[in-house]
Motif scaffolding. Structure first.
Motif, PDB file in Angstrom:
ATOM      1  N   ARG A  80      51.208  18.001  75.485  1.00 38.81           N
ATOM      2  CA  ARG A  80      51.941  18.656  74.399  1.00 38.81           C
ATOM      3  C   ARG A  80      51.130  18.712  73.111  1.00 38.81           C
ATOM      4  N   ASP A  81      51.465  19.705  72.281  1.00 41.12           N
ATOM      5  CA  ASP A  81      50.983  19.711  70.901  1.00 41.12           C
ATOM      6  C   ASP A  81      51.700  18.611  70.127  1.00 41.12           C
ATOM      7  N   ASP A  82      51.075  18.162  69.054  1.00 40.49           N
ATOM      8  CA  ASP A  82      51.690  17.129  68.229  1.00 40.49           C
ATOM      9  C   ASP A  82      53.021  17.639  67.670  1.00 40.49           C
ATOM     10  N   ARG A 100      52.662  26.956  70.283  1.00 37.11           N
ATOM     11  CA  ARG A 100      52.940  25.549  70.565  1.00 37.11           C
ATOM     12  C   ARG A 100      53.496  25.383  71.978  1.00 37.11           C
ATOM     13  N   TYR A 152      59.632  22.785  70.232  1.00 37.10           N
ATOM     14  CA  TYR A 152      58.728  23.673  70.978  1.00 37.10           C
ATOM     15  C   TYR A 152      59.561  24.846  71.500  1.00 37.10           C
TER      16      TYR A 152
END
Length: 314
Positions: A80-82, A100, A152
């Motif tokens: 995952r993205d932050d 994202r 997200y």
């Protein structure tokens, strides 16, 4: 004997970690992550394909139960993205950035391909964090959890539209993470109360985390007023039992009135049915815990309690 299909979330490594980003800066995080993965593999029923290699571990996979059900076991931590806007509950425009992802591009493509190839009557997503939208603000802002799929939004939209495009017969999302029972209808457009249901989410409470908890009347959580797709919430500890047949999925939300001492009886607090080819929940039982078994009163502010329970760590 019951089979296990396990996936980790965050606390096997660190609270709310995201790929190679720890919750707080920590030069030792890669070593901690590698050690946590090794411990997880050595103590959980996983195949050799999941043997960790340093800070990487192949966890997402499929488990097929004949033609009845396919379990798509996801990993929403490693790729995952932050979390956007500093994590927590936020009204955050960045959460809708289409770039994202909570799954990463490779896992997303794998999942969408699995939808297209599926011939199962029930496609079950076994995964970590809340999938449906949960807005905790009654006003014009949309304040949601950045650690969940709400952080997200485009990623969630691609997955949802993916199972619709593939003609998935019965999509059901199984979730943990939030230390409470929840159940929800899934929508394409959560801002439109008339948007049709396109799937179902069942969220399992914790076994012991956050302590005894308290029973409350079904539908009494304040967030239900501005999240009409939410169908059930309960803050007792427990588990969810599902029975899957070709014609329906039955979900029993079982609870314990206390976990701080031995001997608690188990109660089926609520039951729901999902009919074949009919997305959405139909409640078939609502059984408050007997007053004699209760050990605590419900919170005076259940909404604030939910936020604290999900974001404040001892």
């Amino acid at each position: 004997m019951a089979p296990w299909a396990v996936v980790f979330d965050d606390h096997e490594v660190e609270n709310n970690w995201a790929d190679e980003v720890p919750e707080a800066p920590d030069p030792e995080f890669p070593a901690r992550r590698a050690a946590a993965f090794q411990a997880y593999y050595e103590n959980m029923p996983l195949r050799r394909t999941s043997i960790p290699r340093g800070i990487d571990m192949q966890l997402y996979r499929r488990v097929r139960w004949g033609r009845l059900a396919t379990f798509h076991m996801l990993d929403t931590r490693q790729y995952r993205d932050d979390q956007a806007c500093g994590d927590g509950y936020r009204d955050c425009a960045a959460a809708s950035d289409p770039a994202r992802s909570i799954t990463g591009a490779e896992q997303e493509a794998w999942l969408l391909d699995g939808f297209r190839r599926s011939d199962a009557q029930w496609d079950i997503l076994g995964q970590q964090v809340f999938f449906a939208q949960r807005d905790n603000n009654s006003g014009p802002l949309t304040v949601t959890s950045m650690d969940s799929w709400d952080g997200y939004v485009a990623s969630r939209d691609r997955i949802t539209r993916g199972w619709l495009a593939a003609g998935v017969r019965n999509p059901v999302v199984l979730t943990g993470d939030v230390h409470a029972h929840w159940a929800s209808d899934l929508k394409l457009d959560y801002a439109d109360p008339t948007s049709r249901s396109v799937g179902t989410e069942l969220v399992c409470s914790s076994i012991t985390s956050t302590g005894d908890g308290a029973d409350s009347a079904s539908g009494s959580h304040p967030w239900f007023a501005f999240n009409p797709h939410l169908r059930f919430q309960n803050n007792l500890r427990g588990y969810v039992r599902t029975t899957i047949t070709p014609g329906q999925l039955t979900a029993d939300f079982d609870v314990l009135p206390y976990v701080s001492r031995p001997g608690a009886p188990a109660y089926t607090r609520a039951s729901f049915v999902i009919e074949d080819r009919v997305p959405g929940l139909h409640q078939t039982a609502d059984n408050p815990v007997p007053s004699a078994a209760r050990t605590a009163a419900p919170s005076a502010d259940p909404g604030q309690q939910t936020v604290q329970q999900e974001t404040v760590r001892p």
